[in-house]
Design a protein around this motif. Structure first.
Motif, PDB file in Angstrom:
ATOM      1  N   MET A  34      10.942   1.086   7.784  1.00  0.00           N
ATOM      2  CA  MET A  34      10.488  -0.268   7.541  1.00  0.00           C
ATOM      3  C   MET A  34      10.172  -0.415   6.064  1.00  0.00           C
ATOM      4  O   MET A  34       9.444   0.388   5.499  1.00  0.00           O
ATOM      5  CB  MET A  34       9.240  -0.559   8.378  1.00  0.00           C
ATOM      6  N   THR A  35      10.727  -1.438   5.439  1.00  0.00           N
ATOM      7  CA  THR A  35      10.409  -1.747   4.051  1.00  0.00           C
ATOM      8  C   THR A  35       9.652  -3.065   4.030  1.00  0.00           C
ATOM      9  O   THR A  35      10.258  -4.136   4.120  1.00  0.00           O
ATOM     10  CB  THR A  35      11.683  -1.843   3.187  1.00  0.00           C
ATOM     11  N   PRO A  36       8.327  -2.992   3.951  1.00  0.00           N
ATOM     12  CA  PRO A  36       7.555  -4.228   3.982  1.00  0.00           C
ATOM     13  C   PRO A  36       7.634  -4.992   2.663  1.00  0.00           C
ATOM     14  O   PRO A  36       7.907  -4.412   1.614  1.00  0.00           O
ATOM     15  CB  PRO A  36       6.124  -3.741   4.234  1.00  0.00           C
ATOM     16  N   THR A  37       7.393  -6.269   2.739  1.00  0.00           N
ATOM     17  CA  THR A  37       7.211  -7.103   1.560  1.00  0.00           C
ATOM     18  C   THR A  37       5.729  -7.045   1.217  1.00  0.00           C
ATOM     19  O   THR A  37       4.876  -7.177   2.099  1.00  0.00           O
ATOM     20  CB  THR A  37       7.616  -8.559   1.860  1.00  0.00           C
ATOM     21  N   LEU A  38       5.423  -6.830  -0.047  1.00  0.00           N
ATOM     22  CA  LEU A  38       4.034  -6.717  -0.485  1.00  0.00           C
ATOM     23  C   LEU A  38       3.702  -7.874  -1.402  1.00  0.00           C
ATOM     24  O   LEU A  38       4.526  -8.252  -2.240  1.00  0.00           O
ATOM     25  CB  LEU A  38       3.823  -5.386  -1.209  1.00  0.00           C
ATOM     26  N   ARG A  39       2.514  -8.438  -1.218  1.00  0.00           N
ATOM     27  CA  ARG A  39       2.103  -9.543  -2.076  1.00  0.00           C
ATOM     28  C   ARG A  39       0.586  -9.617  -2.152  1.00  0.00           C
ATOM     29  O   ARG A  39      -0.125  -9.150  -1.258  1.00  0.00           O
ATOM     30  CB  ARG A  39       2.668 -10.861  -1.569  1.00  0.00           C
ATOM     31  N   LEU A  40       0.111 -10.195  -3.254  1.00  0.00           N
ATOM     32  CA  LEU A  40      -1.314 -10.458  -3.396  1.00  0.00           C
ATOM     33  C   LEU A  40      -1.686 -11.591  -2.454  1.00  0.00           C
ATOM     34  O   LEU A  40      -0.955 -12.573  -2.325  1.00  0.00           O
ATOM     35  CB  LEU A  40      -1.650 -10.870  -4.828  1.00  0.00           C
ATOM     36  N   LEU A  41      -2.807 -11.450  -1.789  1.00  0.00           N
ATOM     37  CA  LEU A  41      -3.302 -12.519  -0.930  1.00  0.00           C
ATOM     38  C   LEU A  41      -4.103 -13.517  -1.752  1.00  0.00           C
ATOM     39  O   LEU A  41      -4.756 -13.152  -2.726  1.00  0.00           O
ATOM     40  CB  LEU A  41      -4.217 -11.967   0.160  1.00  0.00           C
ATOM     41  N   GLY A  84       3.046   5.090  10.519  1.00  0.00           N
ATOM     42  CA  GLY A  84       4.067   6.125  10.417  1.00  0.00           C
ATOM     43  C   GLY A  84       5.397   5.615   9.904  1.00  0.00           C
ATOM     44  O   GLY A  84       6.376   6.360   9.874  1.00  0.00           O
ATOM     45  N   LEU A  85       5.452   4.350   9.476  1.00  0.00           N
ATOM     46  CA  LEU A  85       6.711   3.750   9.020  1.00  0.00           C
ATOM     47  C   LEU A  85       6.744   3.499   7.514  1.00  0.00           C
ATOM     48  O   LEU A  85       7.621   2.801   7.024  1.00  0.00           O
ATOM     49  CB  LEU A  85       6.970   2.438   9.775  1.00  0.00           C
ATOM     50  N   GLY A  86       5.776   4.030   6.786  1.00  0.00           N
ATOM     51  CA  GLY A  86       5.764   3.900   5.330  1.00  0.00           C
ATOM     52  C   GLY A  86       4.968   2.730   4.786  1.00  0.00           C
ATOM     53  O   GLY A  86       4.949   2.507   3.576  1.00  0.00           O
ATOM     54  N   VAL A  87       4.295   1.980   5.663  1.00  0.00           N
ATOM     55  CA  VAL A  87       3.523   0.825   5.215  1.00  0.00           C
ATOM     56  C   VAL A  87       2.335   1.262   4.355  1.00  0.00           C
ATOM     57  O   VAL A  87       2.096   0.699   3.281  1.00  0.00           O
ATOM     58  CB  VAL A  87       3.057  -0.035   6.406  1.00  0.00           C
TER      59      VAL A  87
END
Length: 158
Positions: free
Chosen positions: A1-8, A98-101
């Protein structure tokens, strides 16, 4: 899984809901104490977080859903004469563990710390949190020490 990361943006209703839901989920986990946030904390968290001048949060999202959160507080190191970033809370929803998050969140916190001129990222971890400690150590975190003596975290509730 490649999550999208962003500032809240905790002043945004959707982001405020993410902040509260993922923090409460972490607080319900045994590593977060197991009891969840109090009603008062759930009601006040987003507003209080938004009003605090030295905080930021990063969300990890996958397929339009929030799957992880890193809540950070800026500090200062007198020994380095530079800002620090304390990773106060990091959480990953159970289905995404366990998916890299968590690793992606750690990298995003580090990148944000560098952008803010920080000299280091700090965090606290329970001694019995083997999974968390393994992740942090594999990402380059070490036991905090001064003069060869490890730090202990202490608190005084007010």
């Amino acid at each position: 899984m490649t999550p999208t990361l962003r500032l809240l943006d905790p002043s945004d209703a959707r982001d405020a809901a993410i902040l509260v839901a993922l923090t409460d989920g972490y607080a319900r986990d045994p590593m977060g104490g197991g009891s969840g946030l109090s009603d008062t904390a759930r009601q006040r968290l987003a507003e209080a977080f938004a009003a605090h001048p030295a905080t930021f949060a990063l969300a990890a999202e996958a397929e339009g859903e929030a799957v992880g959160l890193a809540l950070c507080v800026l500090g200062f190191s007198s020994f380095y004469a530079a800002p620090t970033v304390n990773l106060h809370d990091i959480s990953v929803v159970p289905a995404a563990r366990g998916l890299g998050v968590g690793r992606a969140l750690l990298a995003a916190v580090e990148a944000e710390a560098v952008k803010r001129g920080a000299c280091k990222v700090t965090l606290e971890v329970r001694p019995d949190n083997a999974v968390g400690r393994g992740l942090y150590e594999s990402a380059g975190f070490e036991l905090s020490a001064l003069g060869g003596q490890a730090y202990l975290m202490m608190e005084k509730p007010l």
